[in-house]
Structure formats: C-alpha cells, structure tokens
Scaffold this active site. Structure first.
Site, mmCIF file in Angstrom:
data_model
loop_
_atom_site.group_PDB
_atom_site.id
_atom_site.type_symbol
_atom_site.label_atom_id
_atom_site.label_comp_id
_atom_site.label_asym_id
_atom_site.label_seq_id
_atom_site.Cartn_x
_atom_site.Cartn_y
_atom_site.Cartn_z
ATOM 1 N N ASP A 83 -1.626 19.581 74.016
ATOM 2 C CA ASP A 83 -1.130 20.066 72.338
ATOM 3 C C ASP A 83 0.104 20.298 72.545
ATOM 4 O OD1 ASP A 83 -4.177 20.192 70.887
ATOM 5 O OD2 ASP A 83 -3.989 19.816 73.798
ATOM 6 N N ARG A 84 0.659 20.398 70.911
ATOM 7 C CA ARG A 84 1.504 21.352 70.594
ATOM 8 C C ARG A 84 1.602 22.253 70.439
ATOM 9 N NH1 ARG A 84 3.746 23.395 66.641
ATOM 10 N NH2 ARG A 84 2.324 23.133 64.928
#
Length: 367
Positions: A83-84
């Site tokens: 995930d960012r």
C-alpha cells in the site's frame, strides 16, 4: 445476476452493524509486514534487502531503489506490491554488485533494515502472506460491543477472498480497460480520461483487473446463493493452506474435509489454461462469463498474459485480534499472499474505501 465490475461486493456479516471509523489518517495507522516464503541463504549473486517505506507507492518505490543504486528498474525484484498510504516492510532483491552502494537507499521515506545474499532474483508471489497492524480511528461509541459478533463469524467461517477496490483503478478505469480488451472494444473514456492502450504495463494490469472482477462476480453469486461454505459437484478444490488442485466428486467426503479446514474451493481466474471444473460448478462459471458478455475464447490472443489459475474462495485469518484504545480500535491479523486487508476492514467497519493504488498483494502481471 447483473455483472457490474464497480458494484461493491457482498458482505459475509451484512446483518451485523459495523464499527464505522476511518483508516490511514496518517501512514503509521496502517502497517504491513511481508512474511517471506523463504529466508536468504547468505550466498549467491543477489542481495536480498529487508526494507521499509513510508507513504510511498509501490511502483515509485521500485523506481527509487533502481535510481539510487544506479541500475535498471527491471533488475529490482519484489514479491508483492504494498500500500501507498502506509508504513510497509518487505524484501527487495537487487544484483549483488550493488553491495557497495546500498547505504544510498536510506532517506526520503525509505529505510534499509538489513541485507543478505541469495541465489535467485525475488519474483512476484515469493511470499507466504502479510502481517497487518491497523488503527481504525473515530469508531462508533458502541464499537466494543459490536466487534465480538463480527470477529466470531470471521474466525469461524473465514473471510471471502474478494479483491478490494484498489485492484480496479481510480473510477474503475483499469478494470473497464481490461474488459474492453477482452471484448475487443475501443478503450473506454472514464472521468474524462482514456487509458494509453499501447502501454504494455497498463495492458497487463488491466487484464489482471478484469480477471479479478470476474472472480468477484463469481464469488458474489455464490455468496448470494448461500454457497460460500458448501462444496458443489465438480468444484475445484485446493488443499489448505498450500497444495494441489483436484475436482470434487465424492461430495460428503469433500464437505467433511472442507469443514475440517483441510481443503477450500478454488474459484476461476479465467484464462487459456485454467484448471477445469465440472458439473454444477462448471455451469456456474460459464454463467459468470455469460453475464459479463464473454466466452472462453476471449482469453486467447494475449500470449502468456492470460494463462489462468485458481484462487481460494475464502481464506482463514490467523491471529485476528481487536483492542479498543483511546484513539479507536487497534487490529492485528495475518492474511495469505494475495488477500486484501480492506476486505476484512469492510466487514468490520461497513465502510467502502477509496482507491489507493493496486494495494496489498495485487500483482502487475495477470496469470
């Protein structure tokens, strides 16, 4: 059942009220740690780097590793995308010749934790799963009382192995492009944008998203018919948690094995060489394609991009715990590779999430 790739999927716990709240207020609210499939041996032509990134997209992270080491992006190996908007730790492989430059990796959201040699480049899928530590803020005042029944059902029945919205792109543009490729139609215009149809990377990601949407539709139909935990004639079964595939023929025997968590039905990631189901299960899979306006022939003509595979219909969530704290609810759990934390969070929160890149373990290359 109407096929709509942008329709939120069903919930296993739809009858139980959620705790509400929000996630990823700050990156530290969402921690992900990869569980590698194997440890580096200490010898070989590659360096395995155990790395941490903060608030950084997966593609940008890989490009930064390559840039800081002065190597081509294709020489950077990862087991999965992370995930960012999060703090994530994962293994990354680079050529051992980079050994004298690895300190250059530190800074601006990236930390090198340790390094060790190994004999092969890290490839997508070389991991067992991911460990999550997530803070849900601003939950309902009655959250403590709501958590118990939801957690009990998920622990007892498992989590539907649906894909999260990250897989489908902003406004669904990635999955709609993938479906247009399968239907041999022009790329669609989505929110005033049209995808770059000649981009090899985007085509791979789009076809993968189309496979995922079809799997979600297949699983949603099964859940809607009350068949998530029932073995059907001709189901393709997979040994749990790892193992080969086979077709269910003796239903009472296979139902018992499933109930003992020895096996799990495996749904279709459609492609040219998808392990074939039989009987009632095969008919349901054909209905999934028909409702999407597709046939098996649509998956030919893409070379090795759409070989096809099988995906567990549900997964069992290990070490699932929830603690109410002053800031909200702290969740910890393990998920197998390829499963989405946001699917579990949606069961608990009853909230749909905005897109955040490919997410947990979405892979760039479809099967």
């Amino acid at each position: 059942m109407t096929f709509d790739p942008l329709q939120p999927p069903p919930l296993l716990t739809a009858d139980l009220p959620g705790i509400g709240g929000r996630i990823k207020t700050v990156p530290e609210d969402f921690e992900v740690e990869e569980i590698p499939a194997y440890e580096p041996s200490g010898e070989g032509d590659f360096l395995y780097l155990w790395m941490e990134k903060r608030d950084m997209g997966a593609e940008y992270f890989a490009r930064q590793v390559a840039k800081r080491l002065g190597i081509a992006a294709g020489e950077v190996g990862t087991a999965g995308l992370k995930d960012r908007r999060a703090v994530t730790r994962q293994m990354v492989s680079v050529p051992a010749s980079c050994g004298d430059r690895i300190e250059a990796l530190n800074g601006d959201g990236i930390r090198l934790l340790h390094a060790r040699r190994h004999s092969n480049k890290l490839k997508p899928g070389h991991l067992h799963g991911n460990r999550f530590r997530i803070l849900v803020r601003a939950v309902a005042p009655e959250a403590a009382g709501l958590l118990g029944p939801i957690l009990a059902r998920l622990r007892g029945e498992g989590l539907p192995n649906l894909y999260g919205p990250q897989r489908f792109g902003r406004d669904g543009e990635t999955v709609l492009f993938g479906l247009s490729l399968l239907r041999n139609e022009p790329p669609p215009m989505v929110a005033g944008r049209r995808p770059h149809a000649r981009s090899p990377f985007l085509r791979k990601l789009a076809l993968s998203a189309a496979q995922a949407a079809l799997f979600n539709h297949y699983l949603a139909r099964r859940m809607g018919d009350g068949l998530l935990r029932q073995v059907l004639a001709g189901d393709v079964m997979a040994r749990w948690p790892f193992g080969g595939l086979f077709v269910a023929d003796d239903l009472p025997r296979e139902q018992e094995r499933f109930d003992r968590r020895e096996t799990v039905p495996a749904g279709p990631m459609f492609g040219r060489k998808t392990f074939a189901a039989a009987g009632e299960a095969a008919a349901r899979e054909e209905a999934t394609l028909a409702e999407a306006g597709l046939t098996r022939a649509a998956f030919h003509g893409f070379g090795k991009l759409l070989q096809g595979t099988r995906r567990h219909n549900l997964v069992y969530v290990d070490e699932l715990e929830a603690t109410v704290i002053p800031d909200g609810v702290r969740l910890t759990f393990l998920l197998p590779a390829g499963s989405y934390a946001t699917v579990l969070l949606r069961e608990l929160m009853k909230t749909d999430f905005a897109e955040d890149g490919p997410g947990e373990e979405a892979q760039d290359v479809p099967s």
